[in-house]
Each structure stands twice: as structure tokens, then as C-alpha cells.
Design a protein around this motif. Structure first.
Motif, PDB file in Angstrom:
ATOM      1  N   HIS A 106       0.538  -1.165   0.397  1.00  0.00           N
ATOM      2  CA  HIS A 106       0.088  -0.007  -0.377  1.00  0.00           C
ATOM      3  C   HIS A 106       1.109   1.385   0.123  1.00  0.00           C
ATOM      4  O   HIS A 106       2.653   1.072  -0.039  1.00  0.00           O
ATOM      5  CB  HIS A 106      -1.248  -0.004   1.331  1.00  0.00           C
ATOM      6  CG  HIS A 106      -0.226   0.188   2.589  1.00  0.00           C
ATOM      7  ND1 HIS A 106       0.493  -0.633   3.459  1.00  0.00           N
ATOM      8  CD2 HIS A 106       0.517   1.223   3.391  1.00  0.00           C
ATOM      9  CE1 HIS A 106       1.164  -0.939   4.614  1.00  0.00           C
ATOM     10  NE2 HIS A 106       0.637   0.314   4.295  1.00  0.00           N
ATOM     11  N   ILE A 107       0.361   2.374  -0.430  1.00  0.00           N
ATOM     12  CA  ILE A 107       0.543   3.288  -0.316  1.00  0.00           C
ATOM     13  C   ILE A 107      -0.691   4.758   0.778  1.00  0.00           C
ATOM     14  O   ILE A 107      -1.724   4.740   0.544  1.00  0.00           O
ATOM     15  CB  ILE A 107       1.367   4.427  -1.306  1.00  0.00           C
ATOM     16  CG1 ILE A 107       0.042   4.678  -2.338  1.00  0.00           C
ATOM     17  CG2 ILE A 107       2.299   3.604  -2.746  1.00  0.00           C
ATOM     18  CD1 ILE A 107      -0.069   4.983  -3.757  1.00  0.00           C
ATOM     19  N   HIS A 108       0.274   5.807   0.946  1.00  0.00           N
ATOM     20  CA  HIS A 108       0.079   6.546   2.182  1.00  0.00           C
ATOM     21  C   HIS A 108      -0.498   7.736   1.648  1.00  0.00           C
ATOM     22  O   HIS A 108       0.715   8.004   0.861  1.00  0.00           O
ATOM     23  CB  HIS A 108       0.383   6.817   2.984  1.00  0.00           C
ATOM     24  CG  HIS A 108       0.256   5.343   4.071  1.00  0.00           C
ATOM     25  ND1 HIS A 108      -1.108   5.831   5.226  1.00  0.00           N
ATOM     26  CD2 HIS A 108       0.603   4.712   4.480  1.00  0.00           C
ATOM     27  CE1 HIS A 108      -1.382   4.767   6.150  1.00  0.00           C
ATOM     28  NE2 HIS A 108      -0.196   3.854   5.142  1.00  0.00           N
ATOM     29  N   ILE A 109      -0.854   8.822   0.731  1.00  0.00           N
ATOM     30  CA  ILE A 109      -1.232  10.145  -0.197  1.00  0.00           C
ATOM     31  C   ILE A 109      -1.183  10.973   0.794  1.00  0.00           C
ATOM     32  O   ILE A 109      -2.353  10.904   2.160  1.00  0.00           O
ATOM     33  CB  ILE A 109      -1.713  10.236  -0.926  1.00  0.00           C
ATOM     34  CG1 ILE A 109      -1.392   9.134  -2.143  1.00  0.00           C
ATOM     35  CG2 ILE A 109      -2.571  11.054  -1.185  1.00  0.00           C
ATOM     36  CD1 ILE A 109      -2.489   8.739  -3.077  1.00  0.00           C
ATOM     37  N   ALA A 110      -0.782  12.245   1.110  1.00  0.00           N
ATOM     38  CA  ALA A 110      -1.088  13.296   2.061  1.00  0.00           C
ATOM     39  C   ALA A 110      -1.241  14.387   1.180  1.00  0.00           C
ATOM     40  O   ALA A 110      -0.098  14.862   0.219  1.00  0.00           O
ATOM     41  CB  ALA A 110      -0.032  13.498   3.291  1.00  0.00           C
ATOM     42  N   ALA A 111      -1.830  15.557   0.893  1.00  0.00           N
ATOM     43  CA  ALA A 111      -1.888  16.570  -0.283  1.00  0.00           C
ATOM     44  C   ALA A 111      -3.003  17.873   0.305  1.00  0.00           C
ATOM     45  O   ALA A 111      -3.726  17.640   1.581  1.00  0.00           O
ATOM     46  CB  ALA A 111      -3.083  16.215  -1.193  1.00  0.00           C
ATOM     47  N   SER A 112      -2.449  18.763   0.287  1.00  0.00           N
ATOM     48  CA  SER A 112      -2.299  19.745   0.928  1.00  0.00           C
ATOM     49  C   SER A 112      -4.095  20.030   0.325  1.00  0.00           C
ATOM     50  O   SER A 112      -4.282  19.842  -1.266  1.00  0.00           O
ATOM     51  CB  SER A 112      -2.130  21.481   0.643  1.00  0.00           C
ATOM     52  OG  SER A 112      -2.069  22.734   1.342  1.00  0.00           O
TER      53      SER A 112
END
Length: 213
Positions: A106-112
Motif C-alpha cells: 500500500h501507499i499513503h497519500i497526503a495532500a494540501s
């Protein structure tokens, strides 16, 4: 071994795929948050958008390059970063940690949630758009397509009053969706039941044990 697999151009030019430490993580956080602080934008419900993309354990693992392409396709579909679109892009990052304890890659995404020009991202009912984007990506990348997406049996209905209250209060999502997202985030970030409960309480949620046979 947390490391970047994708992100906005400035982020990827600045960081490579080396393992991320505390200092790198803090620098990345400051980079993501700069549009909000520069324009002094207030975002109700939080100014950072989180999402995780996960494979079933029996699908094995993908390469960093595969995950990077998946993340970029997903963020374009969600209109956070579409070079061909009319909206200013957002700063974002996709981090890969390796497989979970259940064997899921899996991957984790963080976005403004604030774009480079200071405008806000429309996050209302973002889970529905994410589901549509994930279904397309599953097909295009040869991944297992979740059955409930195909039949649309996984979508929950909502009352008009719920929707009206959310709009009236300036919320970007329904209360139940916000609650579900916070619980999922706490669950995926916790390694034990105790940590899960602590994280829930840290989000301001009330959690009680349920005993059943």
C-alpha cells in the motif's frame, strides 16, 4: 522503510527515494502546508487530505514505479494535480512503507487542501469520486476490481437532512463520512488496540468497548 514514490514536481525534485527520517518528514510537512500559511486560508475539517491505496495480499507487490504511476493517475482524477486542467495544482506526496502486517502492499497519500493560488479544494463527497477513480485505475493497471464497485452495492444512502446540514455548516463531507474516514485513518496507523483507542481519542472521538457473544 518509508520513502517517496510520487508527489508534486517540486517535492520530487527536492527529495529522492531514500528512507525518510524525522527531519525529512517535518520538511515535507512544511512544504505541503506553505500555500495555506502563505495565503492564511482557513479550511474547516482540516487542511490536509489523507488517503491510502492498498492491494489485496494475494495480489503481491508492485514496484515503486508502478505505485508512482498509480498515485499520479489517482491525484489527477481527484483534481488535486491535473496539468491539463484549469485549476491550480496542490502540493502532495505519496509514501510507501512496505507491506502491512496483513501482507497488503500500500501507499499513503497526503495532500494540501489549499491550491498554489490560495483557492480551496472541493472535498465534498470526495469518497465517491475516489471510488470512481479507484475503479478505473484497478481496470487500467490490471488489479483486482472490488465487486461492490462494479455492482454499486457498496455505496451507502444518505438522508437529505444530513446533506442539507453539511451544506449549511460549510462542511466538505457528511458527519458519518468524516467519522468513518477518521476511524479508518486511526486503524491503519495503529499497531495495537491500545494505540488505536489513543488515536481515536486524539481525534476527539468517544470510543467505548462493545461486548457480545
Amino acid at each position: 522503510e518509508p520513502h517517496l514514490v510520487a508527489g508534486d514536481p517540486a517535492m520530487m525534485a527536492w527529495h529522492d527515494d531514500d528512507e525518510l527520517g524525522r527531519d525529512s518528514a517535518l520538511a515535507i510537512a512544511r512544504h505541503l502546508d506553505r500555500p495555506r500559511t502563505t495565503y492564511d486560508v482557513d479550511v474547516k475539517g482540516g487542511h490536509v487530505w489523507h488517503c491510502s491505496l492498498s492491494l489485496r495480499a494475494d495480489e503481491g507487490q508492485r514496484t515503486d514505479e508502478d505505485w508512482g504511476k498509480i498515485a499520479r493517475d489517482f491525484m489527477k482524477a481527484m483534481e488535486f494535480d491535473d496539468p491539463e486542467g484549469p485549476k491550480a495544482p496542490c502540493r502532495w506526496v505519496a509514501v510507501r512503507h512496505g507491506v502491512s502486517k496483513n501482507g497488503n502492499d500500500h501507499i499513503h497519500i497526503a495532500a494540501s487542501a489549499v491550491r498554489e493560488d490560495g483557492t480551496k479544494v472541493n472535498l465534498y463527497r470526495d469518497w465517491k469520486r475516489a471510488s470512481v477513480a479507484a475503479a478505473r485505475i484497478e481496470r487500467e493497471h490490471g488489479l483486482a476490481v472490488i465487486e461492490s464497485r462494479q455492482s454499486k452495492t457498496g455505496e451507502r444512502g444518505y438522508h437529505r437532512a444530513e446533506n442539507a446540514r453539511a451544506v449549511r455548516n460549510g462542511q466538505t463531507e457528511l458527519d458519518r463520512d468524516l467519522l468513518a474516514r477518521r476511524v479508518r485513518a486511526c486503524a491503519t496507523s495503529s499497531k495495537s488496540e491500545a494505540e488505536f483507542v489513543r488515536r481515536l481519542r486524539g481525534q476527539g472521538l468517544i470510543v467505548r468497548p462493545r461486548f457480545a457473544s
